[in-house]
Design a protein around this motif. Structure first.
Motif, mmCIF file in Angstrom:
data_model
loop_
_atom_site.group_PDB
_atom_site.id
_atom_site.type_symbol
_atom_site.label_atom_id
_atom_site.label_comp_id
_atom_site.label_asym_id
_atom_site.label_seq_id
_atom_site.Cartn_x
_atom_site.Cartn_y
_atom_site.Cartn_z
ATOM 1 N N ASN B 115 47.394 -59.744 -111.147
ATOM 2 C CA ASN B 115 47.775 -58.676 -112.074
ATOM 3 C C ASN B 115 49.211 -58.222 -111.825
ATOM 4 O OD1 ASN B 115 45.223 -58.799 -113.025
ATOM 5 N ND2 ASN B 115 44.524 -56.898 -112.087
ATOM 6 N N TRP B 119 52.040 -58.516 -114.652
ATOM 7 C CA TRP B 119 52.618 -57.313 -115.268
ATOM 8 C C TRP B 119 54.071 -57.131 -114.841
ATOM 9 C CZ3 TRP B 119 49.773 -57.504 -118.963
ATOM 10 C CH2 TRP B 119 48.394 -57.410 -118.933
ATOM 11 N N VAL B 324 49.418 -49.959 -112.997
ATOM 12 C CA VAL B 324 49.074 -50.828 -114.120
ATOM 13 C C VAL B 324 48.162 -51.953 -113.653
ATOM 14 C CG1 VAL B 324 50.011 -52.439 -115.811
ATOM 15 C CG2 VAL B 324 51.155 -50.273 -115.410
ATOM 16 N N SER B 325 48.451 -52.516 -112.458
ATOM 17 C CA SER B 325 47.646 -53.631 -111.956
ATOM 18 C C SER B 325 46.239 -53.193 -111.576
ATOM 19 C CB SER B 325 48.328 -54.270 -110.745
ATOM 20 O OG SER B 325 49.616 -54.681 -111.095
ATOM 21 N N MET B 327 44.653 -50.838 -113.234
ATOM 22 C CA MET B 327 43.932 -50.469 -114.453
ATOM 23 C C MET B 327 43.674 -51.647 -115.375
ATOM 24 S SD MET B 327 45.327 -46.743 -115.546
ATOM 25 C CE MET B 327 47.062 -47.066 -115.397
ATOM 26 N N PHE B 328 44.635 -52.579 -115.458
ATOM 27 C CA PHE B 328 44.498 -53.658 -116.448
ATOM 28 C C PHE B 328 44.500 -55.009 -115.757
ATOM 29 C CE2 PHE B 328 46.816 -50.167 -118.453
ATOM 30 C CZ PHE B 328 45.932 -49.860 -119.475
ATOM 31 N N ASN B 329 43.574 -55.875 -116.186
ATOM 32 C CA ASN B 329 43.543 -57.227 -115.652
ATOM 33 C C ASN B 329 44.431 -58.145 -116.473
ATOM 34 O OD1 ASN B 329 41.969 -56.896 -113.422
ATOM 35 N ND2 ASN B 329 40.045 -57.298 -114.511
ATOM 36 N N ALA B 330 45.108 -59.063 -115.782
ATOM 37 C CA ALA B 330 45.928 -60.045 -116.479
ATOM 38 C C ALA B 330 45.018 -60.921 -117.328
ATOM 39 C CB ALA B 330 46.696 -60.889 -115.476
ATOM 40 N N PRO B 331 45.436 -61.219 -118.565
ATOM 41 C CA PRO B 331 44.557 -62.005 -119.435
ATOM 42 C C PRO B 331 44.377 -63.423 -118.925
ATOM 43 C CG PRO B 331 46.718 -61.710 -120.425
ATOM 44 C CD PRO B 331 46.688 -60.855 -119.202
#
Lengths: 154, 433
Positions: B115, B119, B324-325, B327-331
């Protein structure tokens, strides 16, 4: 005395020139050899020439897309052709549709012979050479493009 | 007697050992005087990239917004996380995707590192671009900083190429089709296009050779190139006289102002300098940074003013990436299916403007217009020779240049928005609502 000095300077200039030329030339050559190195002589990908099976497997009227090979085999009567299914726009695989071919990536459309009917594709889909192997298999050679509309009679 | 002195000598050495080791590593004590503040920049390897003193304008947050520094820190994060990810990655078509799943499932912090890497890469592309906008809108590319602008444009290209090569490595659907489209675009370049495509792919189709080549480019060739460019870029900032700033109101300020410094910790009183040029080595840099003549001294010591600013930007950058890493997973899309491109097959957001243009014409959208754009960018400081309006945002004197640039930026943004939100299957127009 002065003449000797001048000759010395001329020689020095010449040698400077030569060595500069040599160094620069070597640099160019080694850069060029790198390009030769990274350009593969043999590739490991799928072969350009392959057998697709007996003519009977493609009864008249078929339009079968061989997705792995990226060709569409077309048979009309006794005439067989292999049309590329690699979009001439940016290399996606076009799907066989009722009217011909359609590309999912950027919306290029082709008619049944591979001519562009819409979208951004700049060229028609190429046709590949089809021949019969001695053992009776049809063979497609993607290395050889033939004029569209040229069929092989089985 | 000899014996005792020897003993006491050894004893003293042991007693003073920690202090001696410490002072052998850190030659400068924590500065408490101006001389020591100055010498931190000289005696510490990691700090010697800084000048002893910086102009106050350099420290105005609103002027630089720290964009270049953020890009650099993101690059550091990318190098660290990238090297860590290399321990588990295998550039083979049969293994790459499984390794992505392993990062999720069985590697400690694996998904978190991925992630962070993804990001940070997105952030770096965005910030490098914004940094370029900042430099343009403040007119900071003008003499003597022309070449540093050129280096910056090259670094933008390397950054884009880095993110592009990174995209292939997970070997998922997005990766495969983005590379298929991308290398086909390269194939449209005049004369050498097909050669470039073949060299990039190492084969006639996207496969194992392409994955290996993109891997080598991504982890070795391009990062080394970027490090070199960054080094020259930073070096030139110093040699070109520090960050750009408005012209000083030179001789007019003959009255000795002791520079007011409300928001900085240490300021220096202006000292009159005789007309006889008394500048040191720094005087050789172009656009003399050292104070010459009777101008008010607007500089402050790098220690601690600049360092605190840099530390602040660093901490903020790392903090945002960490959040950010978390909260959101890399697609990660489905594994590669060479037979079925996803429909629509979309590139990452920063290439969607390009993809939108490509959908009109492969050559003009993919090669012609971007190529022209790059040439224009490279030529900016050589076309715009008007020396006015440096060091201020949106200076009146630069109205025309700024308007043109802003228009081009907006067009790019609009294309990206269209490509992102308004394109559906078969790249046909859809409404996001």
């Amino acid at each position: 005395m002065t003449e000797l000095e001048e000759r010395g300077i001329a020689r020095r200039r010449l040698l400077t020139w030569f060595s500069g030329f040599g160094l620069f030339g070597s640099a160019i050559l080694s850069a060029f050899s790198n390009f030769v190195f990274i350009k593969p002589r043999a590739t490991y990908g799928p072969p350009a020439r392959f057998a697709i099976g007996k003519p009977d497997e493609f009864p008249p009227g078929t339009r079968i897309s061989l997705d792995v090979r990226r060709v569409c085999v077309v048979r009309e009567g006794s005439k067989v052709a292999a049309i590329s299914t690699t979009c001439t726009h940016l290399g996606c695989i076009v799907g066989v549709s009722d009217t011909g071919f359609a590309c999912p990536c950027h919306g290029s459309r082709f008619d049944q012979d591979g001519n562009v009917t819409g979208g951004p594709a700049p060229k028609p889909l190429p046709w590949f050479k089809v021949s019969l192997k001695p053992n009776g298999d049809l063979e497609v050679d993607k290395g050889i493009e033939i004029p569209p509309g040229t069929y092989y009679n089985v | 007697m000899n014996d005792t002195t020897k003993q006491s000598g050894v004893w003293t050495a042991v007693k003073e050992l920690p202090g001696n080791v410490w002072s052998s590593i850190f030659r400068n004590p924590l500065p408490s005087s101006d001389l020591e503040r100055a010498s931190t920049s000289f005696t510490n390897f990691f700090l010697h990239i800084h000048p002893v003193k910086v102009h106050k304008n350099t420290l105005r947050p609103i002027y630089t917004m720290g964009l270049g520094l953020m890009s650099f820190f993101l690059f550091l994060i990318l190098v660290v996380t990238g090297v860590l990810l290399m321990f588990y990655y295998v550039p083979a078509t049969t293994q790459a995707y499984d390794r992505m799943l392993d990062l999720r499932g069985s590697v400690a912090f694996g998904i978190f590192l991925r992630n962070m890497h993804r990001w940070s890469a997105h952030g770096m592309v965005a910030l490098v671009f914004l940094h370029m906008c900042r430099v343009f809108f403040t007119g900071a590319y003008k003499r003597p900083r022309e070449f540093n602008w050129v280096l910056g444009v090259l670094m933008l290209l390397v950054t884009l190429f880095l993110s592009f090569t990174g995209y292939l490595l997970p070997w998922d659907q997005l990766a495969f089709w983005a590379i298929t489209v991308g290398t086909s675009i390269a194939g449209y370049a005049p004369l050498v296009g097909q050669q470039i495509k073949f060299l990039l792919l190492g084969d006639t189709t996207v496969g194992q050779e392409a994955l290996l080549r993109f891997y080598v480019l991504h982890v070795a060739v391009l990062p080394v190139t970027l490090v070199l460019l960054i080094a020259v870029h930073f070096w030139r900032i110093r040699k070109d006289g520090g960050l750009s700033r408005p012209e000083e109101s030179g001789g007019a300020a003959l009255t000795m102002q002791s520079a007011p410094a409300p928001n900085v910790a240490v300021s220096v009183k202006a000292v009159p300098v005789a007309k006889k040029h008394l500048y040191g080595l720094q005087g050789f840099v172009r656009g003399p940074f050292t104070k010459i003549g009777n101008v008010p001294d607007n500089s402050v010591f790098s220690w601690p003013n600049l360092l605190i600013a840099e530390l602040f930007v660093f901490v903020m950058t790392v903090a945002i990436i960490l959040c950010v890493s978390l909260m959101f997973n890399a697609p990660l899309e489905e594994p590669v299916n060479v037979m079925h491109p996803p429909n629509p097959a979309k590139a990452p957001w920063y290439f969607l403007g390009l993809q939108e243009m490509v959908s009109y014409s492969a050559f003009w959208g993919g090669v012609g217009i971007p190529g022209l754009f790059v040439v224009l960018l490279l030529g900016v400081p050589y076309f715009d020779r008007n020396p006015k309006g440096v060091g201020r945002w949106f200076a009146r004197e630069r109205l025309l240049a700024n308007t043109i640039f802003l228009t081009l930026v907006l067009i790019n943004v609009i294309f990206i928005v269209i490509g992102t939100f308004f394109r559906g299957p078969n790249w046909s127009f859809v409404s996001p609502w």
